[in-house]
Design a protein around this motif. Structure first.
Motif, short mmCIF file in Angstrom:
data_model
loop_
_atom_site.label_atom_id
_atom_site.label_comp_id
_atom_site.label_asym_id
_atom_site.label_seq_id
_atom_site.Cartn_x
_atom_site.Cartn_y
_atom_site.Cartn_z
N MET A 273 0.85 -1.18 0.00
CA MET A 273 0.00 0.00 0.00
C MET A 273 0.89 1.24 0.00
N LEU A 274 0.54 2.19 -0.86
CA LEU A 274 1.28 3.44 -0.97
C LEU A 274 0.35 4.62 -0.79
N SER A 275 0.90 5.70 -0.30
CA SER A 275 0.16 6.96 -0.26
C SER A 275 0.46 7.74 -1.53
N LEU A 276 -0.53 8.50 -1.97
CA LEU A 276 -0.28 9.38 -3.11
C LEU A 276 0.65 10.49 -2.67
N PRO A 277 1.67 10.81 -3.45
CA PRO A 277 2.52 11.94 -3.09
C PRO A 277 1.76 13.25 -3.28
N ASP A 278 2.22 14.29 -2.62
CA ASP A 278 1.57 15.60 -2.71
C ASP A 278 1.53 16.13 -4.15
N SER A 279 2.44 15.65 -4.98
CA SER A 279 2.49 16.13 -6.37
C SER A 279 1.32 15.62 -7.22
N VAL A 280 0.62 14.60 -6.76
CA VAL A 280 -0.52 14.06 -7.51
C VAL A 280 -1.75 14.90 -7.21
N LYS A 281 -2.18 15.66 -8.22
CA LYS A 281 -3.31 16.58 -8.04
C LYS A 281 -4.45 16.34 -9.03
N ASN A 282 -4.19 15.51 -10.05
CA ASN A 282 -5.22 15.31 -11.07
C ASN A 282 -5.12 13.88 -11.62
N THR A 283 -6.01 13.56 -12.53
CA THR A 283 -6.08 12.21 -13.08
C THR A 283 -4.80 11.82 -13.80
N GLU A 284 -4.24 12.74 -14.56
CA GLU A 284 -3.03 12.42 -15.33
C GLU A 284 -1.85 12.10 -14.40
N SER A 285 -1.64 12.92 -13.38
CA SER A 285 -0.52 12.65 -12.47
C SER A 285 -0.78 11.38 -11.65
N MET A 286 -2.04 11.10 -11.35
CA MET A 286 -2.39 9.87 -10.64
C MET A 286 -2.11 8.66 -11.54
N ILE B 257 0.48 5.59 -10.68
CA ILE B 257 0.03 4.19 -10.66
C ILE B 257 0.80 3.36 -11.68
N ASN B 258 1.02 3.91 -12.88
CA ASN B 258 1.77 3.19 -13.91
C ASN B 258 3.23 2.99 -13.54
N GLN B 259 3.78 3.90 -12.75
CA GLN B 259 5.18 3.77 -12.34
C GLN B 259 5.34 2.75 -11.22
N TYR B 260 4.44 2.76 -10.23
CA TYR B 260 4.62 1.92 -9.04
C TYR B 260 3.71 0.69 -8.98
N HIS B 261 2.61 0.70 -9.65
CA HIS B 261 1.66 -0.43 -9.62
C HIS B 261 1.33 -0.85 -8.18
N PRO B 262 0.84 0.10 -7.37
CA PRO B 262 0.49 -0.26 -5.99
C PRO B 262 -0.71 -1.21 -5.96
N ASP B 263 -0.76 -2.04 -4.94
CA ASP B 263 -1.91 -2.93 -4.77
C ASP B 263 -3.07 -2.19 -4.13
N VAL B 264 -2.73 -1.23 -3.26
CA VAL B 264 -3.73 -0.43 -2.55
C VAL B 264 -3.21 0.99 -2.47
N LEU B 265 -4.08 1.97 -2.68
CA LEU B 265 -3.71 3.38 -2.49
C LEU B 265 -4.31 3.88 -1.18
N ASP B 266 -3.50 4.54 -0.40
CA ASP B 266 -3.94 5.13 0.84
C ASP B 266 -4.20 6.60 0.57
N GLY B 267 -4.95 7.22 1.43
CA GLY B 267 -5.14 8.65 1.30
C GLY B 267 -6.43 9.12 1.92
N ASP B 268 -6.43 10.35 2.26
CA ASP B 268 -7.59 11.02 2.80
C ASP B 268 -8.50 11.40 1.64
N TYR B 269 -9.79 11.38 1.85
CA TYR B 269 -10.74 11.72 0.77
C TYR B 269 -10.43 13.08 0.15
N SER B 270 -9.83 14.00 0.91
CA SER B 270 -9.54 15.33 0.40
C SER B 270 -8.41 15.30 -0.65
N GLN B 271 -7.67 14.21 -0.72
CA GLN B 271 -6.59 14.09 -1.71
C GLN B 271 -7.14 13.78 -3.11
N TYR B 272 -8.36 13.34 -3.15
CA TYR B 272 -8.95 12.91 -4.41
C TYR B 272 -10.04 13.90 -4.85
#
Length: 119
Positions: free
Chosen positions: A83-96, A100-115
Motif C-alpha cells: 500500500m502506498l500513499s499518493l505523493p503531494d504532487s498528484v493533483k489530477n487524473t493524469e498525475s495519478m 500508478i503506472n510507475q509503481y503499480h500499488p496494490d492499494v492506495l492510501d489517502g484522505d478523501y480530500s486528496q482525491y
C-alpha cells in the motif's frame, strides 16, 4: 522495545502493559487475522523471513513509507501486497495515472480530500 510500558495518560493503572515484539504479534495473529504492517526502517528480507517463519506472508498488507522501500519489497517478494500513499504532487487524473503506472500499488492510501471527482 520489550522494556517499554504502555499506559493511559492521566489514568492511574497498576497493571504493566508491554509493547509486543513483531514476533509475538505474528504468533498471536497467525491464521486468525490479517495484519497491516506500517513498514518504517526495517529490512524487507528480514521481515519476509519472519513472516514466512510464522506462515503469515499471505496474511499481511505492507504499508510503504518511501520509494526505496517499494523497490526493495518488489525485489524481495514481487507478490507481497503493498500500500502506498499518493505523493503531494498528484493533483489530477493524469498525475495519478503516471504514479500508478510507475509503481503499480496494490492499494492506495489517502484522505478523501486528496482525491477529486475526476480521480
Amino acid at each position: 522495545i520489550q522494556n517499554l510500558k504502555v499506559g493511559v495518560k492521566g489514568k492511574p493503572d497498576t497493571a504493566t502493559y508491554r509493547v509486543p515484539t513483531f514476533e509475538q504479534i505474528l504468533k498471536l495473529c497467525k491464521h486468525k487475522i490479517h495484519i497491516y504492517v506500517d513498514f518504517k526502517e526495517a529490512d524487507a528480507s528480514a521481515t519476509l523471513a519472519m513472516l514466512k517463519a510464522f506462515h503469515m506472508q499471505k496474511e499481511v498488507l505492507i504499508y510503504i513509507n518511501k520509494p526505496s522501500q517499494f523497490v526493495d519489497w518488489r525485489k524481495t517478494d514481487p507478490a507481497m501486497p503493498l500500500m502506498l500513499s499518493l505523493p503531494d504532487s498528484v493533483k489530477n487524473t493524469e498525475s495519478m495515472r503516471k504514479f500508478i503506472n510507475q509503481y503499480h500499488p496494490d492499494v492506495l492510501d489517502g484522505d478523501y480530500s486528496q482525491y477529486n471527482d475526476e480521480m
